[in-house]
Design a protein around this motif. Structure first.
Motif, short mmCIF file in Angstrom:
data_model
loop_
_atom_site.label_atom_id
_atom_site.label_comp_id
_atom_site.label_asym_id
_atom_site.label_seq_id
_atom_site.Cartn_x
_atom_site.Cartn_y
_atom_site.Cartn_z
N VAL A 1 -4.34 32.84 46.83
CA VAL A 1 -3.68 32.48 45.58
C VAL A 1 -3.80 30.98 45.40
CG1 VAL A 1 -1.54 32.46 44.23
CG2 VAL A 1 -2.01 34.37 45.80
N VAL A 2 -4.30 30.56 44.27
CA VAL A 2 -4.38 29.14 43.92
C VAL A 2 -3.57 28.93 42.65
CG1 VAL A 2 -5.90 27.26 43.18
CG2 VAL A 2 -6.68 28.88 44.93
N TRP B 1 6.92 35.36 46.59
CA TRP B 1 5.45 35.42 46.54
C TRP B 1 4.87 35.34 47.94
CZ3 TRP B 1 4.89 31.15 42.25
CH2 TRP B 1 5.28 31.69 41.02
N LEU B 2 5.36 34.39 48.72
CA LEU B 2 4.82 34.18 50.07
C LEU B 2 5.14 35.37 50.97
CD1 LEU B 2 5.75 30.41 50.52
CD2 LEU B 2 3.55 31.37 49.82
N ALA B 3 6.33 35.95 50.80
CA ALA B 3 6.72 37.11 51.61
C ALA B 3 5.83 38.30 51.33
CB ALA B 3 8.18 37.46 51.35
N ALA B 4 5.33 38.41 50.09
CA ALA B 4 4.51 39.57 49.70
C ALA B 4 3.08 39.48 50.24
CB ALA B 4 4.48 39.69 48.18
N LEU B 5 2.66 38.31 50.69
CA LEU B 5 1.29 38.16 51.18
C LEU B 5 1.11 38.80 52.55
CD1 LEU B 5 0.58 34.43 50.22
CD2 LEU B 5 -0.17 36.49 49.00
N ARG B 6 -0.05 39.36 52.78
CA ARG B 6 -0.33 39.96 54.08
C ARG B 6 -0.77 38.88 55.06
NH1 ARG B 6 -5.75 43.52 52.71
NH2 ARG B 6 -7.04 41.87 51.80
N TRP C 1 -3.89 33.30 52.02
CA TRP C 1 -3.70 31.88 51.74
C TRP C 1 -2.97 31.68 50.42
CZ3 TRP C 1 -5.72 27.77 54.79
CH2 TRP C 1 -6.53 28.17 55.86
N PHE C 2 -2.13 30.64 50.38
CA PHE C 2 -1.48 30.23 49.13
C PHE C 2 -1.62 28.71 49.02
CE2 PHE C 2 1.58 29.26 45.94
CZ PHE C 2 1.87 30.42 45.24
N ALA C 3 -2.20 28.26 47.90
CA ALA C 3 -2.44 26.82 47.70
C ALA C 3 -1.85 26.40 46.36
CB ALA C 3 -3.94 26.53 47.72
N MET C 4 -1.02 25.36 46.37
CA MET C 4 -0.38 24.90 45.15
C MET C 4 -0.48 23.39 45.00
SD MET C 4 3.73 24.97 46.00
CE MET C 4 4.06 23.68 44.79
N GLN C 5 -0.57 22.95 43.76
CA GLN C 5 -0.54 21.53 43.43
C GLN C 5 0.30 21.34 42.19
OE1 GLN C 5 -1.15 18.44 40.92
NE2 GLN C 5 -2.88 19.82 40.60
N VAL C 6 1.20 20.36 42.23
CA VAL C 6 2.01 20.01 41.07
C VAL C 6 2.01 18.49 40.90
CG1 VAL C 6 3.56 22.01 41.11
CG2 VAL C 6 4.11 20.00 42.50
N PRO C 7 2.11 18.02 39.66
CA PRO C 7 2.22 16.57 39.47
C PRO C 7 3.55 16.07 40.02
CG PRO C 7 2.54 17.73 37.40
CD PRO C 7 2.09 18.75 38.39
N GLY C 8 3.51 14.92 40.66
CA GLY C 8 4.72 14.33 41.21
C GLY C 8 5.07 13.02 40.53
N ASN C 9 4.76 12.92 39.25
CA ASN C 9 4.91 11.64 38.54
C ASN C 9 6.01 11.66 37.49
OD1 ASN C 9 3.57 13.41 36.79
ND2 ASN C 9 2.46 11.77 35.76
N ARG D 1 0.55 10.48 40.64
CA ARG D 1 0.93 11.07 41.93
C ARG D 1 0.91 12.59 41.82
NH1 ARG D 1 6.54 12.35 44.01
NH2 ARG D 1 6.39 12.50 46.28
N ARG D 2 0.32 13.24 42.83
CA ARG D 2 0.29 14.69 42.87
C ARG D 2 0.71 15.19 44.25
NH1 ARG D 2 -2.19 17.20 38.42
NH2 ARG D 2 -3.31 15.77 37.03
N ILE D 3 1.30 16.37 44.26
CA ILE D 3 1.85 16.98 45.48
C ILE D 3 1.08 18.27 45.79
CG2 ILE D 3 3.90 18.09 46.47
CD1 ILE D 3 5.56 16.17 44.64
N PHE D 4 0.67 18.42 47.04
CA PHE D 4 -0.17 19.54 47.45
C PHE D 4 0.49 20.29 48.61
CE2 PHE D 4 -2.79 16.12 45.90
CZ PHE D 4 -3.84 16.70 45.19
N VAL D 5 0.34 21.60 48.61
CA VAL D 5 0.72 22.42 49.77
C VAL D 5 -0.28 23.56 49.90
CG1 VAL D 5 2.60 23.58 50.99
CG2 VAL D 5 3.14 22.03 49.10
N VAL D 6 -0.77 23.75 51.12
CA VAL D 6 -1.67 24.87 51.43
C VAL D 6 -1.12 25.57 52.67
CG1 VAL D 6 -3.97 25.57 52.15
CG2 VAL D 6 -3.69 23.76 50.44
N GLY D 7 -1.01 26.89 52.60
CA GLY D 7 -0.50 27.64 53.75
C GLY D 7 -1.26 28.93 53.97
N ARG D 8 -1.27 29.37 55.22
CA ARG D 8 -1.90 30.66 55.60
C ARG D 8 -0.85 31.50 56.30
NH1 ARG D 8 -5.49 32.69 60.05
NH2 ARG D 8 -6.90 34.20 59.09
#
Length: 259
Positions: free
Chosen positions: A100-101, A119-124, A128-136, A250-257
């Motif tokens: 998921v991106v 959302w994260l709990a539903a993943l097998r 992977w779940f990858a998100m980016q949001v503006p931090g400005n 400024r942007r904020i990133f998180v990637v998880g498996r």
């Protein structure tokens, strides 16, 4: 409030808007995913890069904007890529979702920090779940927009229209959500020093994103008057130089498996 999007204006600063997407997805190390979702795909140009990267995968681009999905489906795209109108709030990952991106979308969803754990709990495991949001939201571009909107001239017409500085969390907030959901995660932030060209480039930039709710809420004449007042403040905060106008973002990133 429903925001009407302009796909052509959104891609006006393509190189600057695209770079965080590629910085984000570079950290997604999925080998041969079967099902990939781009949550909030916009006009679909970046979703196409996911289909090209994983040609064996079914890639689905979702967006709540019919205008964006219309632009995405009208453009030429590979057979393994499809698009559909869907609201993030109502979405849940299917059981077979591998990647998921979601890029520069969740800031528009006030309850996204409550939605993420489900959302994260539903993943097998292995997904992977990858998100980016503006931090400005504390930057001059947003502070000045809110100041004008809250002034006596505009207060009644724009009350509650704009997002505030709590629209997104900090990297540590998201990291904790990911870790608590059983993800092995990486969170970071980057401030891009963007050099924009043109007489009022920061105004042009926000017209495609953060200013959309204001433009939707006002008549054409009122929107022009708001822009004139706001633009004068922007020009002082972001002075034009011989080489262009520096616009830090400024942007904020998180990637998880999923473990």
């Amino acid at each position: 409030m429903t925001v009407t999007w302009d796909p052509q204006r959104y891609v006006q600063f393509g190189d600057f808007r695209n770079r965080p997407f590629f910085d984000l997805t570079a950290r997604v190390l999925a080998d041969r995913p079967a099902s990939v979702v781009d949550l909030g795909c916009g006009p679909g140009n970046l979703t196409g890069t996911l289909a090209a990267r994983w040609p064996q995968a079914r890639v689905l681009g979702l967006d709540s904007s019919p205008e964006m999905i219309s632009a995405a489906t009208a453009a030429e795209h590979p057979q393994n890529l499809s698009f559909s109108v869907a609201d993030v709030v109502d979405w849940q990952p299917a059981a077979d979702t591998d990647v998921v991106v979601t890029n520069a979308v969740l800031q528009w969803v006030p309850e996204h920090r409550e939605l993420l754990p489900a959302w994260l709990a539903a993943l097998r495991p292995g997904a992977w779940f990858a998100m980016q949001v503006p931090g400005n939201f504390g930057a001059a571009s947003h502070v000045l927009m809110r100041e004008v909107a809250e002034s006596p001239v505009w207060r009644d017409r724009l009350d509650g229209v704009l997002r505030h500085e709590d629209a997104v969390g900090e990297p540590a907030d998201y990291l904790e959500i990911f870790l608590a959901a059983g993800m092995r995660a990486d969170a970071w932030e980057t401030t891009y020093q963007q050099v924009l060209q043109g007489p009022h480039p920061v105004l042009d930039w926000v017209r495609g994103t953060g200013l959309r709710p204001v433009l939707n809420a006002l008549s054409t004449d009122a929107a022009a008057a708001f822009e004139a007042e706001y633009s004068a403040r922007l020009d002082l905060a972001y002075p034009q130089r011989d080489f262009g106008t520096v616009f830090p973002f400024r942007r904020i990133f998180v990637v998880g498996r999923k473990i």
